[in-house]
Design an enzyme around this catalytic site. Sequence first.
Site, short mmCIF file in Angstrom:
data_model
loop_
_atom_site.label_atom_id
_atom_site.label_comp_id
_atom_site.label_asym_id
_atom_site.label_seq_id
_atom_site.Cartn_x
_atom_site.Cartn_y
_atom_site.Cartn_z
N SER A 1 0.84 -1.19 0.00
CA SER A 1 0.00 0.00 0.00
C SER A 1 0.87 1.24 0.00
CB SER A 1 -0.86 -0.02 1.26
OG SER A 1 -1.41 1.25 1.51
N TYR B 1 -1.41 -0.80 11.22
CA TYR B 1 -1.78 -1.34 9.90
C TYR B 1 -0.65 -1.11 8.90
CZ TYR B 1 -3.40 -0.82 5.13
OH TYR B 1 -3.47 -0.87 3.76
N LYS C 1 2.15 -3.76 6.69
CA LYS C 1 2.52 -3.76 5.25
C LYS C 1 4.04 -3.64 5.11
CE LYS C 1 -1.60 -3.99 3.37
NZ LYS C 1 -2.01 -5.24 2.74
C1 UD1 Z 1 -6.32 5.68 4.19
C2 UD1 Z 1 -5.41 5.17 5.27
C3 UD1 Z 1 -4.25 4.45 4.62
C4 UD1 Z 1 -4.77 3.33 3.71
C5 UD1 Z 1 -5.73 3.94 2.68
C6 UD1 Z 1 -6.36 2.90 1.78
C7 UD1 Z 1 -5.67 6.67 7.20
C8 UD1 Z 1 -5.00 7.69 8.05
N1 UD1 Z 1 -4.97 6.26 6.12
O1 UD1 Z 1 -5.60 6.54 3.39
O2 UD1 Z 1 -3.39 3.91 5.59
O3 UD1 Z 1 -3.71 2.72 3.04
O4 UD1 Z 1 -6.78 4.62 3.36
O5 UD1 Z 1 -7.17 2.02 2.51
O6 UD1 Z 1 -6.77 6.20 7.48
N2 UD1 Z 1 -11.49 12.00 4.00
C9 UD1 Z 1 -12.47 12.87 4.43
N3 UD1 Z 1 -13.59 12.35 5.01
C10 UD1 Z 1 -13.79 11.00 5.17
C11 UD1 Z 1 -12.78 10.12 4.73
C12 UD1 Z 1 -11.65 10.65 4.15
O7 UD1 Z 1 -12.33 14.08 4.29
O8 UD1 Z 1 -14.82 10.59 5.71
C13 UD1 Z 1 -10.30 12.54 3.33
C14 UD1 Z 1 -9.00 12.20 4.03
O9 UD1 Z 1 -8.68 13.16 4.99
C15 UD1 Z 1 -8.02 12.19 2.85
C16 UD1 Z 1 -8.89 11.72 1.67
O10 UD1 Z 1 -10.24 11.97 2.05
O11 UD1 Z 1 -7.57 13.49 2.56
C17 UD1 Z 1 -8.73 10.25 1.36
O12 UD1 Z 1 -8.95 9.50 2.56
P1 UD1 Z 1 -9.00 7.90 2.56
O13 UD1 Z 1 -9.95 7.45 1.50
O14 UD1 Z 1 -9.26 7.47 3.95
O15 UD1 Z 1 -7.56 7.47 2.08
P2 UD1 Z 1 -6.11 7.81 2.67
O16 UD1 Z 1 -6.18 8.91 3.65
O17 UD1 Z 1 -5.20 7.98 1.53
#
Ligand code: UD1
Length: 358
Positions: free
Chosen positions: A130, A154, A158
């Site tokens: 990842s 997590y 990895k």
């Molecule tokens: C998350 C995980 C990462 C994992 C990846 C794929 C965390 C801190 N990181 O990454 O370890 O490999 O998923 O499973 O959880 N966001 C919102 N609102 C939400 C959800 C997300 O604003 O309800 C934003 C986040 O702040 C980020 C973006 O959307 O900026 C993407 O978030 P997300 O889909 O969770 O992916 P990652 O943060 O890249």
Amino acid sequence: MATKAILVTGGAGYIGSHTVLQLLVSGFKTVVIDNLNNSSEIAMRRVKELAGEFGNNLSFHKVDLRDKPALMQIFDTTMFEAVIHFSGLKAVGESVQKPLLYYNNNLIGTITLLEVMAAHGCKNLVFSSSATVYGWPKEVPCTEESPLSALNPYGRTKLFIEEICRDIYRADPEWKMILLRYFNPIGAHPSGYIGEDPHGVPNNLMPFIQQVAVGKRPVLTVFGNDYNTVDGTGVRDYIHVVDLAEGHIAALHKLEDSKIGYEVFNLGTGKGTSVFQMVAAFEKASGKKIPLVIADRRPGDAEIVYASTEKAERELNWKAKYSIDDMCRDQWNWVSKNPYGYESPESNNNNADNGCYT
Ligand code: UD1
């Protein structure tokens, strides 16, 4: 290639099910093991249907990877050309609360698998790593040489598995190991028949948007609008899950290369998209308004993460094809056809078990 058998761990999950479909239609005999912890057997039935005449090449076993005798038995009965190893727990927050659960499941599961592979002389592996291993990248795009740092248990699983694989390869160069660092997979198969169906409250952006769109949740919480990005929200490299699945087929072909040993590849698009941009694209694709509230940054979140895709393009001869609009269209197609994921009464009725694959 037509008769080669591939074992897929976690093949009933989101990325796994899309990859299993690509394997089947590419002519591989595909054996899936999955403990169904965060996945559904219905996904397997649908994959089988989507694969048409190739569906008969699919078999499924509900097995936990840590169950060594069960795993031994599966390897005793089939000669596998390679293993694609997806299974693992993946919720970051839960991993912080329950580190032992994550270390036990992800590490012991992988070690057991590698032991059983070694005992059967199957030394070809494609592993689901990842982009989480880049932590908070100091520079983007992330190349395969960028510094690694895990920010939570997590992510550490990895990273540890990457290191374990490297040690095994160093000790026995007969192994061929391809580690794929996925960026942010979204979207669904264009049929709308398989897609992401997380159990419980989704952690990731797109599953959350999807649940707001169908009225399961009232509002999307945006984690921070004060990042140094185009509009203040976090930027990620979203990749269509079908492109990601194709990346696994490319990796399997690469394993046939006699020079391959231990190799790492990013699978991303090389393009960054902010949270607001993603919401706008989804609203356009779905015609639904996604209500938002702005909250604090989520602990452990990076500002901007996107991939350098050069190595995969050059060495795997693979490149993502789908755009953000395509990803949102296919996501919406999946969710509008399956608002309750795999468990809706309708979907169960429409997809009776064809049997003969367990
Ligand atoms: C998350 C995980 C990462 C994992 C990846 C794929 C965390 C801190 N990181 O990454 O370890 O490999 O998923 O499973 O959880 N966001 C919102 N609102 C939400 C959800 C997300 O604003 O309800 C934003 C986040 O702040 C980020 C973006 O959307 O900026 C993407 O978030 P997300 O889909 O969770 O992916 P990652 O943060 O890249």
